[in-house]
Motif scaffolding. Structure first.
Motif, short mmCIF file in Angstrom:
data_model
loop_
_atom_site.label_atom_id
_atom_site.label_comp_id
_atom_site.label_asym_id
_atom_site.label_seq_id
_atom_site.Cartn_x
_atom_site.Cartn_y
_atom_site.Cartn_z
N ILE A 197 1.55 9.96 2.09
CA ILE A 197 1.43 8.50 1.93
C ILE A 197 0.32 7.98 2.83
CG2 ILE A 197 2.57 6.28 2.32
CD1 ILE A 197 5.20 7.60 1.45
N ALA A 198 0.31 8.44 4.09
CA ALA A 198 -0.71 8.00 5.04
C ALA A 198 -2.10 8.41 4.58
CB ALA A 198 -0.42 8.58 6.42
N THR A 199 -2.24 9.60 3.99
CA THR A 199 -3.53 10.06 3.50
C THR A 199 -4.03 9.19 2.36
OG1 THR A 199 -2.96 12.34 4.10
CG2 THR A 199 -4.75 12.05 2.53
N ALA A 245 0.83 -1.20 0.00
CA ALA A 245 0.00 0.00 0.00
C ALA A 245 0.87 1.26 0.00
CB ALA A 245 -0.93 0.00 1.21
N CYS A 246 1.91 1.25 0.80
CA CYS A 246 2.82 2.41 0.84
C CYS A 246 3.59 2.56 -0.46
CB CYS A 246 3.77 2.30 2.02
SG CYS A 246 2.96 2.53 3.61
N THR A 247 3.95 1.45 -1.07
CA THR A 247 4.65 1.50 -2.35
C THR A 247 3.76 2.11 -3.42
OG1 THR A 247 5.92 -0.48 -1.79
CG2 THR A 247 5.77 0.10 -4.12
N ALA A 289 -7.66 4.71 0.64
CA ALA A 289 -7.86 3.41 0.00
C ALA A 289 -8.43 2.38 0.97
CB ALA A 289 -6.54 2.91 -0.56
N ASN A 290 -8.74 2.81 2.20
CA ASN A 290 -9.28 1.93 3.24
C ASN A 290 -8.35 0.77 3.56
OD1 ASN A 290 -11.65 3.41 3.67
ND2 ASN A 290 -12.63 2.42 1.91
N VAL A 291 -7.06 1.07 3.61
CA VAL A 291 -6.07 0.07 3.99
C VAL A 291 -5.46 0.52 5.30
CG1 VAL A 291 -3.91 -1.04 3.35
CG2 VAL A 291 -5.56 -0.44 1.58
#
Length: 108
Positions: A26-28, A6-8, A33-35
């Motif tokens: 990245i966190a936003t 997800a971060c990638t 994406a609801n991850v």
């Protein structure tokens, strides 16, 4: 594994849009994406990408370092004699098969 992925993807999206890659962004994206990811992943990726260019990482996938280039060359050099041995074995097999063409065999 899903957190890293997800971060990638988030970092690639930011890079593709020309937006500076930060832990908050990245966190936003990951949250949108609801991850759910551990809080350290976005920070880790952001710090990594401060020092490395995303474009360089993407274009150099699989190229490895200087040592990795030498290994395939050595393997390629070793493969040539192995191929020659196989050719010699095939020639020997062909000679054995040619004995059968002479009209007699051991079990007649």
């Amino acid at each position: 594994m899903a957190s890293e992925l997800a971060c990638t993807y988030a970092a690639l999206i930011l890079h593709d849009d020309g937006i500076p890659i930060t832990a908050d962004k990245i966190a936003t994206l990951v949250k949108a994406a609801n991850v759910s990811v551990e809080a350290y992943w976005p920070t880790l990726f952001a710090k990594l990408l401060e020092k490395r260019s995303v474009e360089d990482l993407v274009t150099n996938i699989g190229s490895g370092g200087g040592g990795a280039v030498a290994a395939p060359a050595a393997a390629g050099g070793a493969a040539a004699p192995a191929a020659e041995e196989k050719k010699e074995e095939k020639k020997e097999e062909e000679k054995e098969e040619s004995d059968d063409d002479m009209g007699f065999s051991l079990f007649d």
